[in-house]
Enzyme design. Sequence first.
Site, short mmCIF file in Angstrom:
data_model
loop_
_atom_site.label_atom_id
_atom_site.label_comp_id
_atom_site.label_asym_id
_atom_site.label_seq_id
_atom_site.Cartn_x
_atom_site.Cartn_y
_atom_site.Cartn_z
N GLU A 141 -33.40 -56.32 -29.45
CA GLU A 141 -32.37 -55.97 -30.44
C GLU A 141 -33.01 -55.22 -31.61
OE1 GLU A 141 -30.74 -59.77 -31.39
OE2 GLU A 141 -29.59 -59.88 -29.55
N GLU A 156 -27.42 -61.01 -22.89
CA GLU A 156 -27.55 -62.27 -23.64
C GLU A 156 -26.13 -62.67 -24.05
OE1 GLU A 156 -30.24 -62.99 -26.95
OE2 GLU A 156 -31.73 -61.67 -26.01
O1 AHR Z 1 -31.22 -66.71 -31.24
C1 AHR Z 1 -32.03 -66.19 -30.22
C2 AHR Z 1 -32.07 -64.71 -30.34
O2 AHR Z 1 -30.76 -64.16 -30.30
C3 AHR Z 1 -32.79 -63.93 -29.26
O3 AHR Z 1 -34.19 -64.08 -29.29
C4 AHR Z 1 -32.35 -62.54 -29.62
O4 AHR Z 1 -32.38 -61.63 -28.58
C5 AHR Z 1 -30.93 -62.75 -30.18
O5 AHR Z 1 -30.82 -62.24 -31.48
#
Ligand code: AHR
Length: 498
Positions: free
Chosen positions: A168, A282
């Site tokens: 990100e 994710e």
């Molecule tokens: O909270 C975990 C994080 O959430 C991960 O490492 C990231 O990819 C996302 O911002």
Amino acid sequence: MVLHVIPGRIIGKRDMAIYGQFLEHFHRQIYGGIYDPGNPLSDADGFREDVIEALKAICTPIIRWPGGCFVSSYHWRDGVGFNRQPSFDKAWRVEDSNAFGTDEFVKFCRKLGAEPYICTNAGTGTMEEMSDWVEYCNLESEGRNARLRIANGSREPFSVHYWSVGNENYGAWELGAKTASEWGTLVAESAKLMRHVDPTIELTAAALSDVDWNISLLRHAGDYLDWISIHEYWDRLAEVNDPADYETVIAMTDNIDHSIKEVRGLLDALGLSGRIKIAFDEWNLRGWHHPKVHRKVQGITKEEYLYPRDLNDDNSTYTTADAVFSACFLNALNRHSDIVRMAAFAPAVNTRGCIFTYDKGIVLRSTYYVFRLYTEKLGDIIIDSWMANPERISVFNRKEGKTHSVDECDLLATAFSDRPGYAIAAVNKNSSKPQSITIDLEAEGTAKLFTIAPGSVDSYNDVDRTEVRIEEKDLGPYRKGMELQLAPHSVSVLQIGV
Ligand code: AHR
């Protein structure tokens, strides 16, 4: 309410990869999670066999690794070879033993029968480091990196097909964050190098539903990308661990697929939606709890920033709400299966995962059963269906202080590419009222109902406590117009003629 199912109108054929999982070097996902050498429940390679069996049972098709924020200061060479030295993980501010690295990850995926998907370091890393990683994994024997893999004991290439440039990198919380203009160029040049190593890989890069970021990325690097990645957590808990209650979670299902629609619209506008797919790599209702690291001012004491991470391990957090929400989101992924071809639940094990490990076993949290139900009982052909005047419910999001109106039920009709019959996923979000759905579908055969219908909205599973499970019921011969009874706060799949 009547569900009209139109078997002749095919929306898409979903890729099994939408049921993928994510594992990050964070808290107990790797060490003490999937990798627990010395535990009697682990195999000779140190992998927890009970975890492998549980992930196999939900047909885990792909696993993304090693991060997540972790990856933005991770150097893959630290995690290979016979002389591994611990490194300091600057993202999560802990020591990483490096006992688990690329070779172990690939071996774990092979045991599972899952595709490995590697996310590279576009934070502090270089495009050369990213492409060297592809050399290490995929070249036969040319050059020092492939020779290093062979020297480390793997003669055959790992053939890692899925790669991401960065995580990100748009976020201020990310180490080595980039501006939109920097990002497009970095992705293009990194992708070029990676493709020069192995032109057959599929590449994605961090995106989000922000138009400017994505336009710059796609303009500079669109020619090199097969995917773009988006992430979403709805119940944000990074700083304060106050999990949303059931009604607030149901309010969060309002416009649950907004990110997909926004990115789809942009890809359409740029004429790329026929070629570039979306990887929702994710997603989780619950954001992870890790106070005082995802911010400019860092925690000083371990009591401030490290020990609170153990609160992610509280199994009472993961209730009926998580199952109902996850089913609604998986329905959305299936509906968008023409463009969303991969997704990864974040994460698979511990933290907010669907599987919790402890020294003597595992707990299958509520969302695990949704994955079980969908991967086992739902079809892969998404067919069109609609409800005239669906009943709506008003629900209050106490975190926003706003009331939302959402459909009371979330339904998805599917067929099977390899056998006759239909399967209809049916979610009843109402916290107290059962619902009856008339199925308007011409079909024959026996009707079977598989349901997750816990006793309360706050039901959960824990060690020696199983309140969330799948119940099976034979409904006898199906006939058009059958009434499908849905219990309150439940997730069901009705199979017809399967
Ligand atoms: O909270 C975990 C994080 O959430 C991960 O490492 C990231 O990819 C996302 O911002």
